[in-house]
Structure formats: C-alpha cells, structure tokens
Design an enzyme around this catalytic site. Structure first.
Site, PDB file in Angstrom:
ATOM      1  N   LYS A 147      52.048  51.295  41.869  1.00 15.89           N
ATOM      2  CA  LYS A 147      52.613  50.877  43.162  1.00 15.89           C
ATOM      3  C   LYS A 147      53.984  50.231  42.963  1.00 15.89           C
ATOM      4  O   LYS A 147      54.917  50.475  43.718  1.00 15.89           O
ATOM      5  CB  LYS A 147      51.661  49.908  43.878  1.00 15.89           C
ATOM      6  CG  LYS A 147      50.365  50.551  44.344  1.00 15.89           C
ATOM      7  CD  LYS A 147      50.601  51.617  45.402  1.00 15.89           C
ATOM      8  CE  LYS A 147      49.356  52.375  45.778  1.00 15.89           C
ATOM      9  NZ  LYS A 147      49.610  53.564  46.607  1.00 15.89           N
ATOM     10  N   SER A 195      50.941  47.889  48.111  1.00 14.77           N
ATOM     11  CA  SER A 195      49.804  46.976  48.044  1.00 14.77           C
ATOM     12  C   SER A 195      50.263  45.570  47.701  1.00 14.77           C
ATOM     13  O   SER A 195      51.266  45.389  46.991  1.00 14.77           O
ATOM     14  CB  SER A 195      48.861  47.480  46.941  1.00 14.77           C
ATOM     15  OG  SER A 195      47.952  46.481  46.572  1.00 14.77           O
ATOM     16  N   TYR A 203      46.925  50.916  37.932  1.00 16.23           N
ATOM     17  CA  TYR A 203      47.001  51.225  39.368  1.00 16.23           C
ATOM     18  C   TYR A 203      48.102  50.387  40.037  1.00 16.23           C
ATOM     19  O   TYR A 203      48.963  50.910  40.742  1.00 16.23           O
ATOM     20  CB  TYR A 203      45.653  50.971  40.053  1.00 16.23           C
ATOM     21  CG  TYR A 203      45.788  50.772  41.536  1.00 16.23           C
ATOM     22  CD1 TYR A 203      46.015  51.853  42.379  1.00 16.23           C
ATOM     23  CD2 TYR A 203      45.761  49.492  42.097  1.00 16.23           C
ATOM     24  CE1 TYR A 203      46.199  51.663  43.741  1.00 16.23           C
ATOM     25  CE2 TYR A 203      45.944  49.295  43.445  1.00 16.23           C
ATOM     26  CZ  TYR A 203      46.165  50.376  44.271  1.00 16.23           C
ATOM     27  OH  TYR A 203      46.353  50.181  45.601  1.00 16.23           O
TER      28      TYR A 203
HETATM   29  N1  UFG Z   1      34.061  41.093  44.985  1.00 14.84           N
HETATM   30  C1  UFG Z   1      32.833  40.595  44.636  1.00 14.84           C
HETATM   31  N2  UFG Z   1      31.810  41.493  44.440  1.00 14.84           N
HETATM   32  C2  UFG Z   1      31.969  42.828  44.580  1.00 14.84           C
HETATM   33  C3  UFG Z   1      33.257  43.328  44.955  1.00 14.84           C
HETATM   34  C4  UFG Z   1      34.272  42.428  45.139  1.00 14.84           C
HETATM   35  O1  UFG Z   1      32.634  39.384  44.482  1.00 14.84           O
HETATM   36  O2  UFG Z   1      31.018  43.577  44.377  1.00 14.84           O
HETATM   37  C5  UFG Z   1      35.159  40.144  45.213  1.00 14.84           C
HETATM   38  C6  UFG Z   1      36.318  40.359  44.260  1.00 14.84           C
HETATM   39  O3  UFG Z   1      36.118  39.619  43.089  1.00 14.84           O
HETATM   40  C7  UFG Z   1      37.484  39.851  45.102  1.00 14.84           C
HETATM   41  C8  UFG Z   1      37.083  40.182  46.535  1.00 14.84           C
HETATM   42  O4  UFG Z   1      35.683  40.379  46.502  1.00 14.84           O
HETATM   43  O5  UFG Z   1      37.602  38.469  44.984  1.00 14.84           O
HETATM   44  C9  UFG Z   1      37.743  41.431  47.063  1.00 14.84           C
HETATM   45  O6  UFG Z   1      37.528  42.478  46.131  1.00 14.84           O
HETATM   46  P1  UFG Z   1      37.934  43.991  46.452  1.00 14.84           P
HETATM   47  O7  UFG Z   1      37.569  44.799  45.249  1.00 14.84           O
HETATM   48  O8  UFG Z   1      37.363  44.403  47.756  1.00 14.84           O
HETATM   49  O9  UFG Z   1      39.491  43.915  46.668  1.00 14.84           O
HETATM   50  P2  UFG Z   1      40.645  43.454  45.664  1.00 14.84           P
HETATM   51  O10 UFG Z   1      41.358  42.349  46.352  1.00 14.84           O
HETATM   52  O11 UFG Z   1      40.166  43.191  44.307  1.00 14.84           O
HETATM   53  O12 UFG Z   1      41.481  44.790  45.572  1.00 14.84           O
HETATM   54  C10 UFG Z   1      42.102  45.286  46.706  1.00 14.84           C
HETATM   55  C11 UFG Z   1      42.245  46.805  46.628  1.00 14.84           C
HETATM   56  C12 UFG Z   1      43.196  47.184  45.547  1.00 14.84           C
HETATM   57  C13 UFG Z   1      44.466  46.401  45.634  1.00 14.84           C
HETATM   58  C14 UFG Z   1      44.173  44.936  45.691  1.00 14.84           C
HETATM   59  C15 UFG Z   1      45.419  44.148  45.889  1.00 14.84           C
HETATM   60  O13 UFG Z   1      41.000  47.410  46.385  1.00 14.84           O
HETATM   61  O14 UFG Z   1      43.501  48.550  45.730  1.00 14.84           O
HETATM   62  O15 UFG Z   1      43.327  44.668  46.788  1.00 14.84           O
HETATM   63  O16 UFG Z   1      45.197  42.797  45.618  1.00 14.84           O
HETATM   64  F1  UFG Z   1      45.245  46.619  44.561  1.00 14.84           F
END
Ligand code: UFG
Length: 341
Positions: free
Chosen positions: A154, A125, A150
C-alpha cells in the site's frame, strides 16, 4: 459517466458498486474472482435493479487488459480495489503480494496513460501510519515502515501513484486510507464473504455468534488502552462506499485541489475489541463466547482517524453508528446461515 471498478465483486468493491449504480454511474467491473464470487453480481442487481457489466480478467496480465481498454475506450474514471489483503498470508508469501498488488497497479497505470483515462481512486489503508505517535492520525501524520508486506504494497503503491500523476498533465488521483470497514448492505444481499477462517474481527465474531466457530480469541488484553484490548476505528462499509462516490464526483467535477490527494476514512472514534463484543451482544441478544490469548504478531495497539479533511473536502461523514453497522454484519451472517440461526 463510465467507471471501471477493479475488484468490484469484493467486499468494499461490491458495496461501492451498489452506491455508484444507484447514483446513475455506468459501471464495468473487472475481477479475477480469486477472492470473490460471481454471484455477488446477483446481489448488486437485487439491490439496484441493474446488473453491472463484468469482465473476468487478471490485471497482472497486460495484454488482455490492453484489449479490454481497446474495447472500452470511453472510461472516465477507475476505482482500483483489486488487491490481496491478508496481512498474515503476506508475511508467509511476500512475493505473491508484491507481484499481485504492484504489477496490477503498474499495468493499470500504463493503460491509463496509453488511453488517457483522467482519474483514479485508489484503495489504501491506515496501515501506512503504523503505530502512530499522536492520535487521532491526520493525513499529515508520518508514514511509518510497514509492519507487513501487505502494508508495504500500500505504501509503495501510494508512492507509485503520486509519481505517476506528477509525470502526467491530465491524470489525477486520490488515495483513500481506509480504517476498519465492517458490516454489510442493510438488505443482506451483499456482505463480507471470508474464504476459510476469517482474519478480521467482525466476521470472526458473527461466525462465532452463529455457531460456526467455538470461541473468539481476543489477541491480547495487556495493551495500554482503557480495557487492555487493542483499539481500532471501525466504520460501516456502506459509509465507506459512499465516500468513493463523493471522491469520484470531486474528481469528475474538477474540484480537487491537487493532482494527487489523500483522505482518511473512518468514524473518527477508537473502539476496543471488548467494546466490539459488547456491541455484538447488544444487537444480537447473544453472549459471545471468547477467551484472551497472546497478542497477534504485527498488531498495533491503537489507531483512529481524524476525518475532518474528508468532511471538509468531500462533504462526507459516517452516518451509521457502531451498533447499526454491527447489526448489518449480524443480519448478513444470519442470512448466509439461514438454517442454523
Ligand atoms: N482481533 C482479535 N481476534 C480476532 C481477530 C482480530 O482479537 O480473531 C483483534 C485484532 O487483534 C485487532 C482488531 O481485532 O486488534 C481488529 O483486527 P482486524 O484483523 O479485523 O483488523 P486490523 O486492524 O488488524 O487490520 C485491518 C485490515 C488490514 C489493514 C489494517 C490497517 O484487515 O487490511 O486494518 O490497520 F491493513
């Protein structure tokens, strides 16, 4: 060519299984179904016309895994997806994450050694880069201390894999660092199936769009980004799946340049949360209801990938635009909720 896909009924695993079957690979899927459903096999069969072999098995249990390899001694390669992936849950229950994600890997590597399976493709990741100082991140960007257990699993898994490969003459591996996969297969036979309230942005958006949730909460609009919301590199899960096929072919054809290699897989473009909402509005014809709340603990501000190495070495690049990928996510959500759309 016989390929073992662990976690093959999961989100990325199922899309990759479809691409592998379509390319003529003989698959066997292992999954413990802790975060996926057996019906996913129906979806794979509906798309490809072939039902992959399946074994319900927990990789943390070494003996049943060893029995599996005794029965399937002709496996040419392993694509290892199976792992827990909820960042928030890993903070609440780190032991569960270290135990599952690392013991399963160790058992699998032990079996690879014992049965001399020559190749592994591992799901890593972009979380390993943390909040990168320079963007876009290349595979040489520094790995930074993980923000969550998590993420740490990785990082540790990549280290274990590299050391393991270095200790073996005939075993090669590739770690693929995924950015943010979204969307579903265009047939809507398979897609993301979050259990409970989604943690990830796109399923939250589509569930809000369809009326299962009242409102999307945007986690912060005071970041140093063009519109203040956090920026990620989103790519269509089908494009990501195809990268696994390209990686596998590289290994099987012995085109890899080193016994252990790493590739970034993203679209190579930073997209903000507000831009994701605009994309959803465009493809759905709806206006998503949202409000801005505080930042989410552990979130980084911005990250996107330099994917030139994957393009050069794997001959891979993304094919779907953001809107095309978003449309497949929306079509999938509508298919799941046929009576409400
Ligand atoms: N977000 C919101 N509201 C929500 C969900 C997400 O504003 O309800 C925002 C988050 O703050 C972030 C973006 O949308 O800025 C993406 O969020 P995600 O949860 O979809 O993805 P992440 O980038 O946080 O996490 C993903 C994977 C993880 C991995 C990570 C690596 O889910 O498994 O990318 O950066 F580790």
């Amino acid at each position: 060519m016989k390929v073992l896909v662990t976690g093959g009924t999961g989100y990325i695993g199922s899309h990759t299984s479809v691409e592998l079957v379509s390319q003529g690979f003989d698959l066997v899927i292992i999954d413990n179904l802790s975060n996926s459903k057996i019906e996913v096999l129906d979806g794979i069969e509906a798309i490809t016309g072939i039902r992959p072999k399946f074994e319900k098995l927990d990789l943390c249990q070494a003996e049943p895994l060893d029995d599996f390899f005794k029965k399937n001694s002709n496996i040419d390669a392993i694509i290892h997806f199976a792992a827990y992936k909820a960042v928030g849950e890993s903070v609440e229950n780190p032991i569960k994450y270290y135990h599952n994600n690392l013991v399963s890997l160790l058992n699998l590597l032990e079996a690879m050694r014992k049965y001399q399976v020559p190749f592994m493709v591992f799901s890593s990741s972009c979380t390993v880069y943390g909040e990168a100082r320079e963007l876009p991140v290349t595979e040489n960007s520094p790995v930074q201390p993980a923000e969550s257990p998590y993420g740490n699993t990785k990082q540790i898994a990549e280290e274990i894999l590299q050391e393991f490969v270095n200790s073996q003459d005939k075993i090669h591996a590739v770690a693929l660092r995924y950015f943010n996969p979204i969307g579903a297969h265009p047939s809507s036979h398979i897609g993301e199936l979050p259990i409970g309230e989604p943690e990830n942005l796109v399923p939250y958006i589509t569930q809000t769009g369809i009326g299962l949730r009242d409102q999307l909460k945007i986690f912060g609009n005071d970041y140093e980004t063009p519109d203040g919301t956090a920026v990620r590199d989103y790519l269509h899960v089908v494009d990501l799946a195809k990268a696994h096929v390209a990686t596998l072919k590289r290994l099987l054809n012995q085109q890899n340049k080193k016994p252990y290699e790493v590739f970034n897989l993203g679209m190579g473009k930073g997209v903000s949360v507000l831009e994701m909402i605009q994309s959803f509005n465009r493809v759905s014809g709806k206006t998503l209801n949202y409000k801005v709340v505080d930042r989410r603990h552990g979130d980084i501000e911005k990250i996107w990938a330099d994917t030139s190495l994957a393009t050069k070495e794997l001959g891979w690049k993304t094919e779907s635009s953001l809107d095309e990928a978003m449309k497949t996510a929306w079509d999938w959500e509508k298919q799941l909720n046929k009576n409400q759309s």
